[in-house]
Design a protein around this motif. Structure first.
Motif: not given
Length: 198
Positions: A1, A146, A149-150, A153, A180-181, A183-185, A187-188
């Motif tokens: 991030m 985020f 970041v989003l 992306k 993508l959003a 996937d990030d969620a 991982h977090v």
């Protein structure tokens, strides 16, 4: 991030986070109480002046973060031009630019941990009532962190589409952006669980 805080040191970095957030709230309320276009022009000029104090690098970085507003500004200007109320449209556009610009200035000159501490302090009455405020504190921090970041992306997906097609991207990038959003969620969420959760 990525980090939202500007590496360029400014006079505003030394101000307490609570003071800056309080001044931001007051400034936003004043902006919404003003209807005179010249006062809004003066407020926007003052906002640009605050960005200019630390120098050109900081001013350029701050303005770059406001570019995402152009679709909203375009809709406002076009709508008010069609309805024959260009002055009102100009007032709304300047109000939006100034308010978001000031909020961005606070974000660029305040560490995320300091903002979370302010939120924690403001939510302390709820803890007295027995409510858990930690999830809300984490949620606010994640939203602040985020959002850019989003946005980046989304820009990357747009550039990837333009590299492969002469047509402008429309609905075609919605699904990959959503994935993508998500996937990030995930991982977090995994990172939070690995650290004991909230």
């Amino acid at each position: 991030m990525i980090s939202l805080t500007s590496p360029v040191k400014t006079p505003w970095h030394s101000w307490p986070a609570g003071l800056k957030l309080g001044l931001l709230c007051v400034a936003t309320m004043v902006l919404f109480s003003l209807e005179n276009v010249f006062l809004h022009l003066a407020a926007f000029a003052a906002c640009i002046g605050l960005y200019s104090v630390p120098g050109y690098v900081f001013l350029k970085a701050g303005c770059k973060r406001l570019v995402f507003l152009w679709p909203f500004l375009a809709v406002i200007v076009i709508w008010h031009a069609i309805t024959g109320t260009p002055v009102e449209g100009t007032v709304i556009a300047l109000r939006l630019l100034t308010a978001v610009g000031l909020a961005n200035l606070v974000t660029m000159t305040t560490r995320l941990s300091d903002m979370v501490e302010v939120v924690k302090m403001l939510l302390s009455p709820l803890r007295v009532l027995g409510l858990k405020t930690r999830p809300l504190e984490i949620a606010i921090a994640l939203v602040v962190r985020f959002t850019p970041v989003l946005a980046q992306k989304g820009r990357d997906l747009t550039f990837a589409w333009r590299a492969r097609s002469p047509k402008k991207p429309k609905w075609q990038i919605i699904m990959p952006f959503t994935l993508l959003a998500i996937d990030d969620a995930e991982h977090v969420a995994e990172a939070l669980r690995a650290r004991g959760g909230i």
